[in-house]
Write a protein that holds these residues in place. Structure first.
Motif, short mmCIF file in Angstrom:
data_model
loop_
_atom_site.label_atom_id
_atom_site.label_comp_id
_atom_site.label_asym_id
_atom_site.label_seq_id
_atom_site.Cartn_x
_atom_site.Cartn_y
_atom_site.Cartn_z
N ARG A 63 -0.91 20.73 -26.01
CA ARG A 63 -1.78 19.41 -25.75
C ARG A 63 -3.10 19.52 -25.25
O ARG A 63 -3.02 20.24 -24.31
CB ARG A 63 -0.75 18.48 -25.42
CG ARG A 63 -0.46 18.68 -24.15
CD ARG A 63 0.71 17.60 -23.47
NE ARG A 63 1.13 18.55 -22.05
CZ ARG A 63 2.08 17.83 -21.45
NH1 ARG A 63 2.46 16.79 -21.59
NH2 ARG A 63 2.27 18.28 -20.02
N GLN A 64 -3.89 18.57 -25.62
CA GLN A 64 -4.98 18.33 -24.92
C GLN A 64 -4.72 17.35 -23.62
O GLN A 64 -4.00 16.34 -23.92
CB GLN A 64 -6.07 17.46 -25.55
CG GLN A 64 -6.81 18.55 -26.67
CD GLN A 64 -7.97 17.88 -27.38
OE1 GLN A 64 -7.95 16.73 -27.68
NE2 GLN A 64 -8.96 18.61 -27.69
N CYS A 65 -5.22 17.53 -22.43
CA CYS A 65 -5.21 16.82 -21.28
C CYS A 65 -6.84 16.67 -20.86
O CYS A 65 -7.68 17.45 -21.18
CB CYS A 65 -4.42 17.59 -20.22
SG CYS A 65 -2.54 17.67 -20.81
N LEU A 66 -6.81 15.69 -19.77
CA LEU A 66 -8.05 15.43 -19.00
C LEU A 66 -7.99 16.22 -17.71
O LEU A 66 -7.26 15.80 -16.96
CB LEU A 66 -8.45 14.02 -19.22
CG LEU A 66 -9.52 13.46 -18.47
CD1 LEU A 66 -10.83 14.24 -19.45
CD2 LEU A 66 -9.76 12.10 -18.27
N GLY A 67 -8.89 17.13 -17.59
CA GLY A 67 -8.98 17.99 -16.49
C GLY A 67 -9.57 17.20 -15.30
O GLY A 67 -10.14 15.91 -15.38
N SER A 68 -9.43 17.67 -14.09
CA SER A 68 -9.87 17.11 -12.77
C SER A 68 -11.38 16.68 -12.86
O SER A 68 -11.91 15.71 -12.33
CB SER A 68 -9.79 17.65 -11.56
OG SER A 68 -10.22 18.92 -11.62
N ASN A 69 -12.31 17.48 -13.46
CA ASN A 69 -13.80 17.33 -13.67
C ASN A 69 -14.11 16.28 -14.87
O ASN A 69 -15.20 16.36 -15.24
CB ASN A 69 -14.35 18.63 -13.76
CG ASN A 69 -14.11 19.50 -14.84
OD1 ASN A 69 -13.19 19.09 -15.80
ND2 ASN A 69 -14.90 20.55 -15.06
N GLY A 70 -13.16 15.94 -15.51
CA GLY A 70 -13.43 15.17 -16.65
C GLY A 70 -13.51 16.04 -18.03
O GLY A 70 -13.80 15.13 -19.25
N ALA A 71 -13.34 17.27 -17.97
CA ALA A 71 -13.38 17.91 -19.36
C ALA A 71 -11.94 17.94 -19.99
O ALA A 71 -10.95 17.81 -19.16
CB ALA A 71 -13.86 19.56 -18.91
N VAL A 72 -11.94 18.23 -21.08
CA VAL A 72 -10.71 18.83 -21.75
C VAL A 72 -10.13 20.00 -21.48
O VAL A 72 -10.88 21.05 -21.19
CB VAL A 72 -10.91 18.88 -23.33
CG1 VAL A 72 -9.65 19.18 -24.29
CG2 VAL A 72 -11.19 17.40 -23.89
N SER A 75 -2.70 22.45 -22.15
CA SER A 75 -1.37 22.45 -21.46
C SER A 75 -0.33 22.55 -22.54
O SER A 75 -0.33 22.23 -23.56
CB SER A 75 -1.16 21.17 -20.67
OG SER A 75 0.11 21.33 -19.95
N ILE A 76 0.73 23.41 -22.19
CA ILE A 76 1.80 23.38 -23.21
C ILE A 76 2.67 22.24 -23.10
O ILE A 76 2.76 21.63 -22.33
CB ILE A 76 2.67 24.69 -22.71
CG1 ILE A 76 3.52 24.34 -21.24
CG2 ILE A 76 1.95 25.96 -22.69
CD1 ILE A 76 4.41 25.54 -20.92
N VAL A 77 3.29 21.98 -24.16
CA VAL A 77 4.10 20.98 -24.47
C VAL A 77 5.44 21.03 -23.87
O VAL A 77 6.27 21.78 -24.45
CB VAL A 77 4.19 20.35 -25.88
CG1 VAL A 77 5.25 19.38 -26.14
CG2 VAL A 77 2.89 19.93 -26.43
N ASP A 78 5.65 20.71 -22.71
CA ASP A 78 7.02 20.81 -22.08
C ASP A 78 7.73 19.62 -21.62
O ASP A 78 8.62 19.77 -20.58
CB ASP A 78 7.01 21.70 -20.89
CG ASP A 78 5.98 21.38 -19.95
OD1 ASP A 78 5.15 20.39 -19.95
OD2 ASP A 78 5.54 22.11 -18.91
N GLY A 79 7.15 18.64 -21.82
CA GLY A 79 7.93 17.52 -21.38
C GLY A 79 7.18 16.53 -20.28
O GLY A 79 7.71 15.63 -19.67
N THR A 80 6.30 17.34 -19.57
CA THR A 80 6.09 17.01 -18.19
C THR A 80 4.54 16.24 -18.36
O THR A 80 3.94 16.62 -19.55
CB THR A 80 5.66 18.33 -17.38
OG1 THR A 80 5.01 19.27 -17.74
CG2 THR A 80 7.27 18.87 -16.93
N PRO A 81 4.09 15.50 -17.25
CA PRO A 81 2.76 14.86 -17.39
C PRO A 81 1.83 16.02 -17.40
O PRO A 81 1.97 16.97 -16.81
CB PRO A 81 2.65 13.95 -16.21
CG PRO A 81 4.08 13.69 -15.76
CD PRO A 81 4.98 14.96 -16.26
N CYS A 82 0.56 15.57 -17.91
CA CYS A 82 -0.55 16.75 -17.95
C CYS A 82 -0.87 16.87 -16.52
O CYS A 82 -0.90 16.10 -15.43
CB CYS A 82 -1.88 15.99 -18.67
SG CYS A 82 -1.74 15.98 -20.47
N PRO A 83 -1.36 18.17 -16.42
CA PRO A 83 -1.69 18.49 -14.80
C PRO A 83 -2.84 17.77 -14.53
O PRO A 83 -3.60 17.25 -15.20
CB PRO A 83 -1.80 19.91 -15.06
CG PRO A 83 -2.08 20.34 -16.41
CD PRO A 83 -1.48 18.87 -17.24
#
Length: 83
Positions: A63-72, A75-83
């Motif tokens: 899945r796509q997540c928003l990184g700490s610097n605002g970039a995409v 992350s694997i789909v494992d049921g946890t929130p995005c890092p």
């Protein structure tokens, strides 16, 4: 108008592409999350990495997540929130 005939299956995916997709998935599972980082770690260009990531996303594996610097980031789909 809705399509009434089922879509035909396309040609089989090249085994090298399947291997690349699996390598990208393994790198994401190990913590490499940016497209540039994945390109560097895998030795493929950013466009090939993006295509692999989109295929893996369509398969429901990443899945796509928003990184700490605002970039995409990915992350694997494992049921946890995005890092």
């Amino acid at each position: 108008m809705q399509q009434t005939t089922p879509r035909r299956v396309g040609r089989p995916r090249d085994p090298r592409v399947e291997a690349r997709d699996e390598r990208i998935y393994q790198l994401i599972a190990q913590g490499t999350d940016s497209r540039s980082g994945l390109a560097y770690a895998s030795g493929h260009d950013r466009d090939a990495v993006y295509l692999s990531c989109k295929r893996l996303q369509n398969q429901g594996r990443i899945r796509q997540c928003l990184g700490s610097n605002g970039a995409v980031v990915w992350s694997i789909v494992d049921g946890t929130p995005c890092p």
